[in-house]
Design an enzyme around this catalytic site. Structure first.
Site, PDB file in Angstrom:
ATOM      1  N   MET A  49       0.850  -1.188   0.000  1.00 23.77           N
ATOM      2  CA  MET A  49       0.000   0.000   0.000  1.00 23.77           C
ATOM      3  C   MET A  49       0.886   1.238   0.000  1.00 23.77           C
ATOM      4  O   MET A  49       2.006   1.213   0.495  1.00 23.77           O
ATOM      5  CB  MET A  49      -0.888  -0.015   1.235  1.00 23.77           C
ATOM      6  CG  MET A  49      -1.879  -1.163   1.149  1.00 23.77           C
ATOM      7  SD  MET A  49      -3.003  -1.151   2.509  1.00 23.77           S
ATOM      8  CE  MET A  49      -3.626   0.507   2.337  1.00 23.77           C
ATOM      9  N   GLU A 108      -6.715  -3.353  -8.158  1.00 21.15           N
ATOM     10  CA  GLU A 108      -6.984  -4.158  -6.953  1.00 21.15           C
ATOM     11  C   GLU A 108      -7.180  -5.627  -7.307  1.00 21.15           C
ATOM     12  O   GLU A 108      -8.098  -6.295  -6.801  1.00 21.15           O
ATOM     13  CB  GLU A 108      -8.207  -3.608  -6.199  1.00 21.15           C
ATOM     14  CG  GLU A 108      -8.105  -2.141  -5.802  1.00 21.15           C
ATOM     15  CD  GLU A 108      -7.123  -1.861  -4.666  1.00 21.15           C
ATOM     16  OE1 GLU A 108      -6.537  -2.823  -4.108  1.00 21.15           O
ATOM     17  OE2 GLU A 108      -6.921  -0.678  -4.345  1.00 21.15           O
TER      18      GLU A 108
END
Ligand code: ZN
Length: 201
Positions: free
Chosen positions: A24, A95
């Site tokens: 992330m 994602e």
């Protein structure tokens, strides 16, 4: 399209799979958007898909932490991408770690049709384990780019997204208050600290 895997010039390289992965805050969605924008400038037909589970900011757009966005289609399963990408020249998938394992075949099939597929996803979950279909996607990719956040403890290149809040569920959509990027050494140290805390309790 014949000879898809050949590297004889740019035209022959159109059907391919590119994977952008990292922790992330590593800028992987920004990199996905950058590549898709360039394809749009080149007047190519671009479609972007994301798992319907990821509705952090917007139902309709792929939005990065930098606030850049590109309109996208949320889909419930990877099979929907094959049906919806019929007219595309370039397909972006964001994602990807949240998709089912069938996403691997979908990417291969799209590339076989001559489509350039650009996949972005988390390589590791918060426990440092390979995330969902990402290992298989990395294996079938023509090109892999691993991007890095900066470790918040020491400033080295980060390796994993460490979860600060409690919880064991792998699918927890991330925000800055829930995760911190850590390098391998600082992650190991954080795990040791956690173990010691548990022993004290
Ligand atoms: Zn560190």
């Amino acid at each position: 399209m014949k000879d898809v895997g050949s590297s004889n010039g740019e035209m022959m390289r159109r059907g391919r799979v590119e994977v952008v992965c990292g922790s992330m805050f590593s800028g992987k969605t920004e990199e996905l958007i950058r590549r898709l924008r360039r394809a749009q400038f080149a007047k190519q037909k671009v479609e972007i898909f994301k798992p319907a589970i990821d509705v952090r900011y917007s139902e309709e757009e792929v939005v990065s932490h930098e606030g850049n966005s590109i309109p996208s289609t949320p889909v419930d399963s990877s099979a929907s991408i094959l049906l919806m990408a019929q007219e595309s020249e370039v397909v972006g998938i964001d994602e990807a770690q949240f998709f089912d394992d069938h996403i691997v075949e979908v990417c291969n099939e799209l590339a076989a049709r001559g489509i350039r597929v650009i996949v972005a996803g988390l390589d590791l979950d918060f426990k440092g384990q390979p995330f969902g279909p990402m290992p298989a996607l990395l294996a079938i990719a023509d090109e892999v780019t691993k991007v890095h956040a900066i470790c918040v403890r020491c400033g080295a290149l980060a390796y994993v997204s460490h979860r600060i809040v409690a919880g064991e569920k792998q699918v927890l959509l991330g925000e800055k208050q829930e995760y911190e990027p850590l390098c391998r050494a600082c992650y190991a140290q954080a795990m040791n600290e956690k173990k010691e805390e548990e022993q004290v309790c």
